[in-house]
Design a protein around this motif. Structure first.
Motif, PDB file in Angstrom:
ATOM      1  N   GLN A 112       0.923  -1.115   0.112  1.00 42.70           N
ATOM      2  CA  GLN A 112       0.174  -0.073  -0.069  1.00 42.70           C
ATOM      3  C   GLN A 112       0.753   1.482   0.071  1.00 42.70           C
ATOM      4  O   GLN A 112       0.466   2.349   0.547  1.00 42.70           O
ATOM      5  CB  GLN A 112      -0.827   0.029   1.317  1.00 42.70           C
ATOM      6  CG  GLN A 112      -1.928  -1.117   1.237  1.00 42.70           C
ATOM      7  CD  GLN A 112      -2.741  -1.207   2.453  1.00 42.70           C
ATOM      8  OE1 GLN A 112      -2.912  -0.071   3.130  1.00 42.70           O
ATOM      9  NE2 GLN A 112      -3.085  -2.553   3.050  1.00 42.70           N
ATOM     10  N   ILE A 113       1.875   1.047  -0.400  1.00 44.29           N
ATOM     11  CA  ILE A 113       2.890   2.214  -0.581  1.00 44.29           C
ATOM     12  C   ILE A 113       2.256   3.329  -1.675  1.00 44.29           C
ATOM     13  O   ILE A 113       2.002   2.971  -2.714  1.00 44.29           O
ATOM     14  CB  ILE A 113       4.170   1.639  -1.057  1.00 44.29           C
ATOM     15  CG1 ILE A 113       4.671   0.662  -0.241  1.00 44.29           C
ATOM     16  CG2 ILE A 113       5.381   2.963  -1.428  1.00 44.29           C
ATOM     17  CD1 ILE A 113       6.256  -0.030  -1.012  1.00 44.29           C
ATOM     18  N   SER A 114       2.377   4.544  -1.196  1.00 45.91           N
ATOM     19  CA  SER A 114       1.841   5.796  -1.840  1.00 45.91           C
ATOM     20  C   SER A 114       2.978   6.527  -2.246  1.00 45.91           C
ATOM     21  O   SER A 114       2.668   7.603  -3.070  1.00 45.91           O
ATOM     22  CB  SER A 114       0.681   6.320  -1.041  1.00 45.91           C
ATOM     23  OG  SER A 114       1.411   6.925   0.131  1.00 45.91           O
ATOM     24  N   ALA A 115       3.958   6.589  -1.655  1.00 44.89           N
ATOM     25  CA  ALA A 115       5.160   7.594  -2.245  1.00 44.89           C
ATOM     26  C   ALA A 115       6.384   7.006  -2.149  1.00 44.89           C
ATOM     27  O   ALA A 115       6.775   6.102  -1.642  1.00 44.89           O
ATOM     28  CB  ALA A 115       5.127   8.737  -0.855  1.00 44.89           C
ATOM     29  N   ILE A 116       7.235   7.505  -2.963  1.00 46.95           N
ATOM     30  CA  ILE A 116       8.572   7.176  -3.332  1.00 46.95           C
ATOM     31  C   ILE A 116       9.502   8.434  -2.950  1.00 46.95           C
ATOM     32  O   ILE A 116       9.646   9.303  -3.871  1.00 46.95           O
ATOM     33  CB  ILE A 116       9.016   6.776  -4.572  1.00 46.95           C
ATOM     34  CG1 ILE A 116       8.035   5.562  -5.060  1.00 46.95           C
ATOM     35  CG2 ILE A 116      10.664   6.293  -4.870  1.00 46.95           C
ATOM     36  CD1 ILE A 116       8.294   5.120  -6.307  1.00 46.95           C
ATOM     37  N   GLN A 117       9.740   8.720  -1.529  1.00 47.08           N
ATOM     38  CA  GLN A 117      10.454   9.881  -1.256  1.00 47.08           C
ATOM     39  C   GLN A 117      11.740  10.125  -1.618  1.00 47.08           C
ATOM     40  O   GLN A 117      12.706   9.114  -2.212  1.00 47.08           O
ATOM     41  CB  GLN A 117      10.690   9.927   0.426  1.00 47.08           C
ATOM     42  CG  GLN A 117      11.510   8.937   1.081  1.00 47.08           C
ATOM     43  CD  GLN A 117      10.866   7.591   1.281  1.00 47.08           C
ATOM     44  OE1 GLN A 117       9.631   7.348   0.609  1.00 47.08           O
ATOM     45  NE2 GLN A 117      11.364   6.597   2.196  1.00 47.08           N
ATOM     46  N   GLU A 118      12.249  11.174  -1.803  1.00 45.03           N
ATOM     47  CA  GLU A 118      13.556  11.797  -2.445  1.00 45.03           C
ATOM     48  C   GLU A 118      14.710  10.957  -1.312  1.00 45.03           C
ATOM     49  O   GLU A 118      14.654  11.257  -0.421  1.00 45.03           O
ATOM     50  CB  GLU A 118      13.842  13.133  -2.522  1.00 45.03           C
ATOM     51  CG  GLU A 118      14.868  13.705  -3.154  1.00 45.03           C
ATOM     52  CD  GLU A 118      14.444  13.813  -4.959  1.00 45.03           C
ATOM     53  OE1 GLU A 118      15.170  12.921  -5.644  1.00 45.03           O
ATOM     54  OE2 GLU A 118      13.299  14.452  -5.266  1.00 45.03           O
ATOM     55  N   GLY A 119      15.486  10.456  -2.125  1.00 43.91           N
ATOM     56  CA  GLY A 119      16.619   9.767  -1.692  1.00 43.91           C
ATOM     57  C   GLY A 119      16.347   8.311  -0.830  1.00 43.91           C
ATOM     58  O   GLY A 119      17.251   8.072  -0.255  1.00 43.91           O
ATOM     59  N   ALA A 120      15.274   7.730  -1.602  1.00 41.91           N
ATOM     60  CA  ALA A 120      14.954   6.404  -0.849  1.00 41.91           C
ATOM     61  C   ALA A 120      15.928   5.610  -1.090  1.00 41.91           C
ATOM     62  O   ALA A 120      15.940   4.424  -0.451  1.00 41.91           O
ATOM     63  CB  ALA A 120      13.364   6.064  -1.569  1.00 41.91           C
ATOM     64  N   PHE A 121      16.679   5.554  -2.206  1.00 44.46           N
ATOM     65  CA  PHE A 121      17.719   4.548  -2.825  1.00 44.46           C
ATOM     66  C   PHE A 121      19.183   5.121  -2.730  1.00 44.46           C
ATOM     67  O   PHE A 121      20.028   4.422  -3.287  1.00 44.46           O
ATOM     68  CB  PHE A 121      17.249   4.228  -4.173  1.00 44.46           C
ATOM     69  CG  PHE A 121      15.853   3.522  -4.209  1.00 44.46           C
ATOM     70  CD1 PHE A 121      15.240   2.600  -3.427  1.00 44.46           C
ATOM     71  CD2 PHE A 121      15.031   4.335  -5.107  1.00 44.46           C
ATOM     72  CE1 PHE A 121      13.963   2.116  -3.681  1.00 44.46           C
ATOM     73  CE2 PHE A 121      13.591   3.815  -4.937  1.00 44.46           C
ATOM     74  CZ  PHE A 121      13.208   2.822  -4.340  1.00 44.46           C
TER      75      PHE A 121
END
Length: 372
Positions: A112-121
């Motif tokens: 149910q992920i809704s966001a991929i925040q900056e710097g996630a990887f």
């Protein structure tokens, strides 16, 4: 008594000397075995901080667990047999867990992920595969440069989400991009800029109305799927290396003259369930020598369009075709000139069964299936 004691000591020395003579490395092996279980109580051991470390079974002599299990988020699985993969799929996650630096394959699908925040990887710039399909990700919550630093990324799965815009910028290392089953309505001309290694592009089941020249610079692209969209015209220019083009279930009504000849390796074209008419086609539209399979079924054609003699499978069922013109397959009919067509579907049209020309068996001598 003194003599007895001396005899015992001498016997022990003899035994030790005999053991040494039989295996001169026994002492070194003994030391190695002792080191393997040695625990230094003064050497600090700090558990992985970002996530709580669950208490597991007691380890011999208080030794810590193996390093590969220390830096795996508690929400995920990191199997020792595949130490560069992290499995976080089907866990009702609403956020992206921290990705350890050694990871190359991460699986976050069906959450149910809704966001991929900056710097996630940013901590795992060596990633090769990222699977994020089957989530609730929206374009507004995707970091602008979240993928651009991943210079080794080869496959990105973002299908079955709620994206309305093309993500980007994307790394030039990318080979497969999966964006199907989203709500993307527009593909800017620079959407794939720099993706010279991209071989497969999946954009089916979106709301795309126009592609423009976005595909032109993809010099390695082999397959593109744009089916089930709202296209009214074909992409403006095809890549040179393209082999498979899927455009079925759109609103395309015309195809430019010699459109497919710019892609000399093109083998499969699907344009079924569109709005094609003979008025929107020229005599050379589909006369491309490289094509092996052409699907024009369920359109509004009244005549069979001319095709190359190299074509092997032609699907024209569900149109309004009312005549069987052999010249569409063979401009010259004789012993040496014939079509390589093997499958011809003309059922669901207005052609009568007895309308087959007398020279059809000579022209279509290789056909094993002809449905009228």
């Amino acid at each position: 008594m003194q003599w007895a004691a001396l005899l015992i000591v001498a016997g022990l020395c003899t035994l030790s000397q005999a053991q040494y003579d039989d295996d001169p490395h026994w002492w070194y092996q003994y030391l190695r075995s002792q080191q393997s279980t040695y625990y230094d109580p003064y050497e600090p051991y700090e558990p992985y901080e970002p996530y709580a470390v669950e208490e597991g079974p007691a380890y011999p002599y208080g030794s810590p667990p193996p390093p590969e299990s220390r830096d795996c988020p508690q929400e995920c699985d990191c199997p020792p047999s595949f130490s560069t993969a992290m499995y976080c799929d089907n866990r009702n996650l609403k956020y992206l867990p921290f990705v350890p630096s050694r990871m190359k394959y991460v699986y976050f699908q069906n959450n149910q992920i809704s966001a991929i925040q900056e710097g996630a990887f940013d901590n795992a710039t060596g990633l090769l595969w990222i699977a994020l399909h089957g989530n609730q990700i929206t374009s507004e919550k995707v970091g602008r440069k979240v993928f651009s630093k991943l210079r080794h990324l080869e496959r990105l799965y973002l299908d079955h989400n709620n994206l309305t815009k093309m993500p980007g910028p994307l790394p030039r290392s990318l080979r497969e991009l999966h964006l199907a089953y989203n709500q993307i309505s527009r593909v800017p001309n620079n959407a794939f800029e720099g993706l010279e290694n991209l071989t497969a592009l999946y954009l089916q089941h979106n709301e795309i109305q126009e592609v423009g020249t976005a595909l032109r610079g993809l010099k390695s692209l082999i397959m593109v799927d744009l089916s089930h969209n709202k296209l009214r015209k074909v992409p403006d220019g095809l890549p040179l290396a393209l082999e498979q083009l899927y455009l079925e279930y759109n609103n395309v009504y015309t195809v430019p003259d010699a459109y497919f000849k710019v892609s000399p390796k093109l083998l499969y074209v699907r344009l079924s369930h569109n709005s094609l008419t003979n008025a929107g086609l020229s005599s050379n539209t589909f006369n491309s020598s490289s094509l092996l399979e052409l699907d024009l079924s369920y359109n509004q054609l009244q005549k069979i369009p001319p095709v190359s003699t190299n074509l092997e499978n032609l699907y024209l069922q569900g149109n309004r075709i009312n005549e069987f013109s052999i010249s569409s397959f063979c401009t010259v009919v004789d012993v040496m000139n014939f079509s390589k067509l093997q499958v011809l579907r003309l059922d669901g049209n207005e052609i009568k069964r007895n309308a087959l020309p007398v020279d059809a068996p000579l022209c279509l001598r290789l056909a094993s299936v002809i449905e009228i």
